[in-house]
Design a protein around this motif. Sequence first.
Motif, PDB file in Angstrom:
ATOM      1  N   LEU A 152       2.768 -33.051 -21.574  1.00 33.60           N
ATOM      2  CA  LEU A 152       2.845 -34.466 -21.930  1.00 33.60           C
ATOM      3  C   LEU A 152       4.298 -34.949 -22.004  1.00 33.60           C
ATOM      4  CD1 LEU A 152       0.072 -34.629 -24.697  1.00 33.60           C
ATOM      5  CD2 LEU A 152      -0.074 -35.481 -22.346  1.00 33.60           C
ATOM      6  N   THR A 153       5.168 -34.077 -22.473  1.00 32.29           N
ATOM      7  CA  THR A 153       6.582 -34.435 -22.582  1.00 32.29           C
ATOM      8  C   THR A 153       7.200 -34.634 -21.202  1.00 32.29           C
ATOM      9  OG1 THR A 153       6.818 -33.242 -24.670  1.00 32.29           O
ATOM     10  CG2 THR A 153       8.827 -33.653 -23.429  1.00 32.29           C
ATOM     11  N   LYS A 154       6.952 -33.716 -20.303  1.00 31.28           N
ATOM     12  CA  LYS A 154       7.480 -33.849 -18.937  1.00 31.28           C
ATOM     13  C   LYS A 154       6.963 -35.116 -18.273  1.00 31.28           C
ATOM     14  CE  LYS A 154       8.110 -28.889 -18.068  1.00 31.28           C
ATOM     15  NZ  LYS A 154       7.542 -27.687 -17.384  1.00 31.28           N
ATOM     16  N   LYS A 155       5.699 -35.405 -18.486  1.00 29.36           N
ATOM     17  CA  LYS A 155       5.085 -36.606 -17.906  1.00 29.36           C
ATOM     18  C   LYS A 155       5.746 -37.870 -18.451  1.00 29.36           C
ATOM     19  CE  LYS A 155       0.480 -38.562 -17.008  1.00 29.36           C
ATOM     20  NZ  LYS A 155       0.602 -39.910 -17.619  1.00 29.36           N
ATOM     21  N   ALA A 156       5.991 -37.901 -19.768  1.00 31.41           N
ATOM     22  CA  ALA A 156       6.626 -39.075 -20.375  1.00 31.41           C
ATOM     23  C   ALA A 156       8.021 -39.308 -19.791  1.00 31.41           C
ATOM     24  CB  ALA A 156       6.705 -38.900 -21.888  1.00 31.41           C
ATOM     25  N   LEU A 157       8.797 -38.250 -19.667  1.00 35.86           N
ATOM     26  CA  LEU A 157      10.157 -38.382 -19.124  1.00 35.86           C
ATOM     27  C   LEU A 157      10.130 -38.807 -17.668  1.00 35.86           C
ATOM     28  CD1 LEU A 157      11.928 -35.288 -20.741  1.00 35.86           C
ATOM     29  CD2 LEU A 157      12.111 -37.689 -21.431  1.00 35.86           C
ATOM     30  N   GLU A 158       9.201 -38.264 -16.899  1.00 35.68           N
ATOM     31  CA  GLU A 158       9.080 -38.652 -15.487  1.00 35.68           C
ATOM     32  C   GLU A 158       8.770 -40.136 -15.346  1.00 35.68           C
ATOM     33  OE1 GLU A 158       6.052 -36.078 -14.028  1.00 35.68           O
ATOM     34  OE2 GLU A 158       7.367 -34.315 -13.908  1.00 35.68           O
ATOM     35  N   ILE A 193       9.714 -42.963 -30.236  1.00 36.98           N
ATOM     36  CA  ILE A 193       8.274 -43.041 -30.466  1.00 36.98           C
ATOM     37  C   ILE A 193       7.509 -42.076 -29.562  1.00 36.98           C
ATOM     38  CG2 ILE A 193       8.021 -44.960 -28.855  1.00 36.98           C
ATOM     39  CD1 ILE A 193       5.929 -44.259 -32.037  1.00 36.98           C
ATOM     40  N   TYR A 194       8.093 -41.731 -28.419  1.00 36.17           N
ATOM     41  CA  TYR A 194       7.388 -40.833 -27.500  1.00 36.17           C
ATOM     42  C   TYR A 194       7.362 -39.396 -28.011  1.00 36.17           C
ATOM     43  CZ  TYR A 194       6.660 -44.609 -24.316  1.00 36.17           C
ATOM     44  OH  TYR A 194       6.218 -45.796 -23.772  1.00 36.17           O
ATOM     45  N   HIS A 195       8.185 -39.100 -29.006  1.00 40.12           N
ATOM     46  CA  HIS A 195       8.040 -37.800 -29.665  1.00 40.12           C
ATOM     47  C   HIS A 195       6.662 -37.695 -30.290  1.00 40.12           C
ATOM     48  CE1 HIS A 195       9.049 -34.195 -31.932  1.00 40.12           C
ATOM     49  NE2 HIS A 195       8.539 -34.787 -33.004  1.00 40.12           N
ATOM     50  N   ALA A 196       6.189 -38.773 -30.909  1.00 39.03           N
ATOM     51  CA  ALA A 196       4.856 -38.780 -31.517  1.00 39.03           C
ATOM     52  C   ALA A 196       3.764 -38.886 -30.458  1.00 39.03           C
ATOM     53  CB  ALA A 196       4.735 -39.923 -32.507  1.00 39.03           C
ATOM     54  N   LEU A 197       3.976 -39.708 -29.455  1.00 44.85           N
ATOM     55  CA  LEU A 197       2.940 -39.941 -28.460  1.00 44.85           C
ATOM     56  C   LEU A 197       2.681 -38.716 -27.592  1.00 44.85           C
ATOM     57  CD1 LEU A 197       3.869 -43.586 -27.397  1.00 44.85           C
ATOM     58  CD2 LEU A 197       2.096 -42.841 -29.009  1.00 44.85           C
ATOM     59  N   THR A 198       3.663 -37.835 -27.475  1.00 42.87           N
ATOM     60  CA  THR A 198       3.472 -36.611 -26.687  1.00 42.87           C
ATOM     61  C   THR A 198       2.994 -35.442 -27.545  1.00 42.87           C
ATOM     62  OG1 THR A 198       5.821 -36.058 -26.942  1.00 42.87           O
ATOM     63  CG2 THR A 198       5.177 -37.244 -24.936  1.00 42.87           C
ATOM     64  N   VAL A 202      -3.615 -32.092 -30.525  1.00 38.38           N
ATOM     65  CA  VAL A 202      -2.973 -30.806 -30.218  1.00 38.38           C
ATOM     66  C   VAL A 202      -2.723 -30.003 -31.487  1.00 38.38           C
ATOM     67  CG1 VAL A 202      -1.910 -31.734 -28.119  1.00 38.38           C
ATOM     68  CG2 VAL A 202      -0.555 -31.643 -30.222  1.00 38.38           C
ATOM     69  N   GLU A 203      -2.565 -30.703 -32.611  1.00 35.91           N
ATOM     70  CA  GLU A 203      -2.438 -29.996 -33.888  1.00 35.91           C
ATOM     71  C   GLU A 203      -3.794 -29.466 -34.346  1.00 35.91           C
ATOM     72  OE1 GLU A 203      -1.096 -30.717 -38.546  1.00 35.91           O
ATOM     73  OE2 GLU A 203      -0.615 -32.259 -37.054  1.00 35.91           O
ATOM     74  N   GLY A 204      -4.831 -30.297 -34.194  1.00 34.96           N
ATOM     75  CA  GLY A 204      -6.159 -29.857 -34.578  1.00 34.96           C
ATOM     76  C   GLY A 204      -6.631 -28.667 -33.761  1.00 34.96           C
ATOM     77  N   GLU A 205      -6.387 -28.707 -32.454  1.00 41.56           N
ATOM     78  CA  GLU A 205      -6.808 -27.603 -31.586  1.00 41.56           C
ATOM     79  C   GLU A 205      -6.117 -26.308 -31.969  1.00 41.56           C
ATOM     80  OE1 GLU A 205      -6.625 -24.632 -28.639  1.00 41.56           O
ATOM     81  OE2 GLU A 205      -4.864 -25.869 -29.122  1.00 41.56           O
ATOM     82  N   ALA A 206      -4.806 -26.365 -32.147  1.00 47.11           N
ATOM     83  CA  ALA A 206      -4.061 -25.147 -32.479  1.00 47.11           C
ATOM     84  C   ALA A 206      -4.444 -24.610 -33.851  1.00 47.11           C
ATOM     85  CB  ALA A 206      -2.557 -25.429 -32.414  1.00 47.11           C
ATOM     86  N   THR A 207      -4.685 -25.509 -34.790  1.00 47.24           N
ATOM     87  CA  THR A 207      -5.111 -25.078 -36.124  1.00 47.24           C
ATOM     88  C   THR A 207      -6.445 -24.354 -36.056  1.00 47.24           C
ATOM     89  OG1 THR A 207      -3.939 -26.951 -37.137  1.00 47.24           O
ATOM     90  CG2 THR A 207      -5.621 -25.857 -38.470  1.00 47.24           C
ATOM     91  N   GLY A 208      -7.384 -24.917 -35.309  1.00 49.77           N
ATOM     92  CA  GLY A 208      -8.682 -24.277 -35.160  1.00 49.77           C
ATOM     93  C   GLY A 208      -8.589 -22.933 -34.455  1.00 49.77           C
ATOM     94  N   ARG A 209      -7.734 -22.864 -33.435  1.00 46.92           N
ATOM     95  CA  ARG A 209      -7.569 -21.604 -32.707  1.00 46.92           C
ATOM     96  C   ARG A 209      -7.004 -20.529 -33.621  1.00 46.92           C
ATOM     97  NH1 ARG A 209      -3.095 -21.158 -28.855  1.00 46.92           N
ATOM     98  NH2 ARG A 209      -3.136 -23.441 -28.981  1.00 46.92           N
TER      99      ARG A 209
END
Length: 472
Positions: free
Chosen positions: A193-199, A206-211, A216-223
Motif C-alpha cells: 500500500l505504501t509503494k502504491k501511494a508513493l507511485e 495522512i497517507y501514513h494512516a491510509l496505508t 492490517v492490525e486486526g489481521e496480524a493480531t488474529g494471526r
Amino acid sequence: MKKVIKNGFIVTAADTYEGEILIENEKIVAIGSHLDADGAEVIDAKGCYVFPGGIDPHTHLEMPFGGTVSKDDFETGTIAAAFGGTTTVIDFCLTNKGEPLKNSIDTWHKKSKDKSVIDYSFHLMISEINDEVLGELPQVIDEEGITSFKVFMAYKHVFQADDETLFRTLISAKDLGALVMVHAENGDVIDYLTKKALEEGNTEPIYHALTRPPEVEGEATGRAAHLTGLANSQLYVVHVSCAQAVEQIAEARNKGFNVWGETCPQYLVLDKTYLEKPDFEGAKYVWSPPLRDKEHQEVLWNALKSGQLQTLGSDQCSFDFKGQKDLGMGDFTKIPNGGPIIEDRLPILFSEGVKKGRITLNQFVEITSTRIAKLFGLFPQKGTIAVGSDADIVIYDPNVERVISADTHHMAVDYNAFEGMKITGEPVSVLSRGEFVIRDKQFVGKLGSGKYLKRAKYGMRKGEEKEEIVSM
C-alpha cells in the motif's frame, strides 16, 4: 531516613482506604493508622490519592530509527516519566541479525548507565531464530532477568520477522517462561500500500494512516493469537489502536488463550484528523499503528473497562518536529515514527478515564501498574502498596486543573502531542524506593539512582517461585 505518609487515600488495584504508610530502607514496612513516626519524616498527603508508582511497559529511549535517534534518552525520558507518576520503565532493546544478543543488551546497559532516575528493565527484540539465538535465550533470562521478547510483524526490510520466527519464539517462550510481545500489523500489505501511494504521488502525513488501515492490525493480531494458541504459549499485543484488534484479542481470550492487550493514551484521545493538520504539522502525529477514526476510541475505553485490554503503555519514542520529523517532508515514509507520550500517560488516563467515569480508581491502578507488574515479573516488588514492596509511591492531587503544553512538559522534544488539552489531576510528589524524585512538583532526584531490574519468569512472583500470578 524513615518516612511516614499520612492523611492520604491509599488506592491499590483492590482497595481504597484512609491510612498511613511507613517507609524504611527503600521498602514499605507498615501500613495502618497512628503508626509510630518517631524519628521519621512526615509527608502530608491531605486531599490526595496515594498510588503505587506507575510502570510503563513500553518505551523507546535513545532508539535509532529512520536515520536518526529518538530525542529523549534515559535521563530526560525518566525524569519526564517521574513527573508523570511513573517509577519504572521497561525499554525495548533492539537487536541486529547475525550478532550475539549480548552485544545488544550491553549497548542498552551503556545507554542507561548513570542516567535513569527511576528503576528500569529491558525487553529484547527477536529478529531471527536459529541455533545461536536459541542457545543464548536461557542466559538472557537467567543472567539478565529479561523475560519478555518482542517480535515485529511490521516494518518490512527493517524490523519485520516472518511467521516462522514468531512461532518458534512462542514455542521457546513457553518452554523458557517468557512472554512474547508483538507489534501486530501486516508488514507485507503495508509495504504494498505504501509503494502504491508513493507511485500515485501521495506523500503527505495522512497517507501514513491510509496505508496502515485497521484491517492490517486486526489481521496480524488474529494471526499472532492463533499461533499462540497453537504453541500453547503466551502473547502480549502492544499498542492496540482499533476495534479490529480488540475483537481478535477478546476472541482469543474467550478460547482460553493466554493473550493480553495494551493500548496507549494517544489512541484514547486523539484521532486520524490530526495527521491532516496543515503545514506538515500532521507529521507530529506519525507513529505506528497510526491514529484511527474517532469511533475506535470508545471501543478501546470499553475494552479497558471490561478487561479485554489490560494495560496502558506510552510507546514513548519522541522526535523533534524541526530537525527530525521534517526528514519526511515530501515523503511520509521518511517521517520518524513515534511521539512524546511518557509524561502524560497516567494523567490522561486519570482525567479522561477516572474523572469521566469510564474506569474506576482501582482499575486505574490495575491498568497503569499492578497488571503490568504481574505480567512482566515485577510483582509484588513493584505494582502495589503492600508491606515488603518497594516504596514506589505517587501522591496525586485529583482536583487540580491544568493544560498540557510543550512549554511546561519535561521531555526534551520540541512539541507535545496533547498540546492544549485540559485535564484534571496531577502528581504532586513521587518516591522511588522511598526517596523523592519529584517533591512538590519539583525534580529532586539524582541521575543514576534508578536500578536495573532483573525480572521473574512469566507467571511467577518476583523473588519467589510461585505460579498463577497472572491469571486470566
